[in-house]
Write an enzyme that holds these catalytic residues in place. Structure first.
Site, PDB file in Angstrom:
ATOM      1  N   SER A   1       0.830  -1.197   0.000  1.00 27.64           N
ATOM      2  CA  SER A   1       0.000   0.000   0.000  1.00 27.64           C
ATOM      3  C   SER A   1       0.867   1.250   0.000  1.00 27.64           C
ATOM      4  CB  SER A   1      -0.911   0.003   1.226  1.00 27.64           C
ATOM      5  OG  SER A   1      -1.622   1.225   1.299  1.00 27.64           O
TER       6      SER A   1
ATOM      7  N   ASP B   1      -4.507   3.914  -2.237  1.00 28.76           N
ATOM      8  CA  ASP B   1      -5.700   4.353  -1.512  1.00 28.76           C
ATOM      9  C   ASP B   1      -5.993   5.811  -1.833  1.00 28.76           C
ATOM     10  OD1 ASP B   1      -6.361   1.998   0.065  1.00 28.76           O
ATOM     11  OD2 ASP B   1      -4.477   2.360   1.107  1.00 28.76           O
TER      12      ASP B   1
ATOM     13  N   MET C   1      -8.462   8.854  -1.087  1.00 28.56           N
ATOM     14  CA  MET C   1      -9.411   9.285  -0.060  1.00 28.56           C
ATOM     15  C   MET C   1      -9.872  10.715  -0.346  1.00 28.56           C
ATOM     16  SD  MET C   1      -7.320   7.969   3.299  1.00 28.56           S
ATOM     17  CE  MET C   1      -6.615   6.325   3.399  1.00 28.56           C
TER      18      MET C   1
ATOM     19  N   HIS D   1      -7.919   1.785  -4.840  1.00 22.99           N
ATOM     20  CA  HIS D   1      -8.985   1.615  -3.845  1.00 22.99           C
ATOM     21  C   HIS D   1      -9.598   2.986  -3.581  1.00 22.99           C
ATOM     22  CE1 HIS D   1      -9.952   0.335   0.600  1.00 22.99           C
ATOM     23  NE2 HIS D   1     -11.034   0.613  -0.090  1.00 22.99           N
TER      24      HIS D   1
ATOM     25  N   MET E   1     -11.735   5.260  -1.677  1.00 21.16           N
ATOM     26  CA  MET E   1     -12.464   5.512  -0.432  1.00 21.16           C
ATOM     27  C   MET E   1     -13.107   6.882  -0.559  1.00 21.16           C
ATOM     28  SD  MET E   1      -9.764   4.195   2.444  1.00 21.16           S
ATOM     29  CE  MET E   1      -8.678   2.804   2.140  1.00 21.16           C
TER      30      MET E   1
ATOM     31  N   GLY F   1      -9.503   4.677   6.439  1.00 19.81           N
ATOM     32  CA  GLY F   1      -9.201   6.086   6.610  1.00 19.81           C
ATOM     33  C   GLY F   1      -7.852   6.396   7.199  1.00 19.81           C
TER      34      GLY F   1
ATOM     35  N   GLY G   1      -1.702   2.120   9.616  1.00 18.38           N
ATOM     36  CA  GLY G   1      -1.090   1.744  10.877  1.00 18.38           C
ATOM     37  C   GLY G   1      -2.029   1.232  11.944  1.00 18.38           C
TER      38      GLY G   1
ATOM     39  N   ASP H   1      -7.444  -5.951   3.559  1.00 20.22           N
ATOM     40  CA  ASP H   1      -6.702  -4.703   3.734  1.00 20.22           C
ATOM     41  C   ASP H   1      -6.861  -4.197   5.164  1.00 20.22           C
ATOM     42  OD1 ASP H   1      -5.572  -2.189   3.620  1.00 20.22           O
ATOM     43  OD2 ASP H   1      -6.896  -1.420   2.060  1.00 20.22           O
TER      44      ASP H   1
END
Length: 219
Positions: A10, A37, A39, A68, A70, A144, A147, A178
């Protein structure tokens, strides 16, 4: 396109000052796909990156771009993501008013499609769209933030989805997972039925080459 099984580093956890270098290193290590990702600050609290970064990075790597989204209204980003170099576009069922239509639009644009489900979203939302999806992404953290720790209940959900796919004639459908994945829990997640592991900090924290090799030995 990528094989059914694989490691999907990622980009969200990578060093943005050295993205081109790290992508080349991942390719040399045997990675085929990069997870990106995107967002929007509405569907999830954070804003990450978008089409300009994808387009720039596309020039320096042949990795498959597994994007991806989001975001709210992902249908508004299909054409621009294709133009930026996306190969596969995964959208959240929770973010689509008309999921069937969105998946068809992704295919019409020449990309593979995926459906992502948040941890609390039931699998029944997939019942009528499996024929239009190329992968199912199960979130094992709430989306969102990078970690986060793996949510233990995701393991049972992976196994339930694997059974659902096998029994419905979709045994070849890849399950991507994920969130909170590391070399310590990867074997458990794969054993439950996952095929594609998305790992951010699990890949980029510490020695990237060693982390990737350990992941690939399990897959």
């Amino acid at each position: 396109m990528a094989a059914k099984k694989g490691l999907y580093p990622s980009l969200l956890s990578a060093d943005f000052a050295h993205l081109g270098r790290d992508c080349r290193s991942l390719e040399e290590l045997g990675v085929t796909d990069l997870h990106l990702d995107v967002m929007d600050g509405r569907f999830v609290p954070q804003v990450s990156f978008g089409e300009p970064l994808l387009g720039s990075l596309r020039k320096s790597t042949s990795l498959v771009f597994d994007v991806h989204l989001m975001v709210e209204h992902p249908e508004d980003r299909i054409a621009s993501m294709k133009a930026a170099g996306a190969d596969r576009l995964t959208v959240h069922a929770e973010g689509c008013y008309h999921l069937d239509r969105v998946l068809q639009a992704i295919h019409d644009a020449g990309m593979e499609s995926g459906v992502a489900l948040n941890p609390s979203t039931p699998l029944c939302v997939l019942d009528y769209i499996l024929d239009k999806a190329d992968q199912i992404l199960l979130m094992s953290v709430n989306p969102g933030y990078g970690g986060q720790s793996y949510i233990p209940s995701a393991t049972g959900k992976i196994a339930e989805l694997r059974k659902k796919l096998d029994e419905s004639g979709h045994a070849d459908m890849p399950i991507q997972v994920d969130g909170g994945i590391s070399v310590k829990n990867a074997a458990m997640i794969l054993e439950a039925g996952a095929d594609r592991l998305v790992a951010g900090s699990g890949v980029f924290n510490g020695n990237m080459a060693d982390n990737v090799k350990q992941f690939l030995q399990m897959i």
